[in-house]
Design a protein around this motif. Structure first.
Motif: not given
Lengths: 113, 108
Positions: A1-21
């Motif tokens: 079992n992998a347990g709990v996984t998260q993607t991405p591990k790192f991210r750099v955004l500029k102000t105003g950008q959107s993203m989903t974890l």
């Protein structure tokens, strides 16, 4: 079992950008949580879910949205990122009952410039 | 609302010396307390829970309802104990409220 996984591990955004974890768990847990960890502040609950199709606000929900379309996944969205959202984000899941321990993912380090 | 207080941010101890991390809480219901540990650049993991009354890696913690405390103790610190420690309280909705954490540094 992998347990709990998260993607991405790192991210750099500029102000105003959107993203989903993305958070995924393979333990068939009912509960899932999103926290942010900041120096000197500990972990603070952003949003959580008590089951598929449900979401609820935590301590610091402003600027974030979440969705739990499938039991195993819990998505955290930033519609318009701000520098104040620079943080390490942890996802966790737990079963029900008195002994329900929260299991944590490895974290996502997000920097908003 | 529940609250968890960990008064000391940084604790430096010599190897072999005792370690005590203080945790106080406020909660109107029946408390369920935990200690989580986070080693450098790793995920949080459960160290102790009060209902188990167990000793893990030499650490113990006793719930004192009169003093509303759940202090973490270890008689002899080891270098591998250097980590961030969080006290947490679970409410009736399965949510955890965390303290601000204690950074423990064990000096060789």
């Amino acid at each position: 079992n992998a347990g709990v996984t998260q993607t991405p591990k790192f991210r750099v955004l500029k102000t105003g950008q959107s993203m989903t974890l993305l958070c995924a768990q393979d333990m068939n847990h009912e509960y899932m949580y999103w926290y942010r960890q900041d120096p000197g502040m500990g972990l603070r609950l952003i949003h959580y879910s008590v089951g598929e199709g449900t979401t609820a606000k935590g301590e610091v929900p402003d600027g974030y949205n979440v969705s739990r379309l499938k039991k195993q996944n819990f998505l955290l969205g930033l519609e318009s990122a701000a520098p104040s959202q620079t943080s390490v984000y942890f996802c966790a899941s737990s079963g029900t009952g008195r002994k329900g321990e929260q299991f944590f993912g490895p974290g996502t380090r997000l920097t908003v410039l | 609302a529940q609250r968890v207080t960990q008064p000391e941010k940084l604790l430096s101890v010599f190897k072999g010396a005792p370690v005590e991390l203080k945790c106080n809480y406020s909660y109107s219901g029946s408390p369920e307390l935990f200690w989580y540990v986070q080693y450098s650049r790793q995920r949080l993991q459960l160290l102790l829970r009060h209902i188990s009354r167990e000793s893990i890696k030499g650490f113990t913690a006793d719930l004192n309802k009169g003093e509303t405390s759940f202090h973490l103790k270890k008689p002899f610190a080891q270098e591998e104990d250097s980590a961030m420690y969080y006290c947490a309280l679970k409410d009736g909705n399965n949510r955890l409220a965390f303290g601000k954490g204690n950074q423990v540094v064990v000096i060789p």
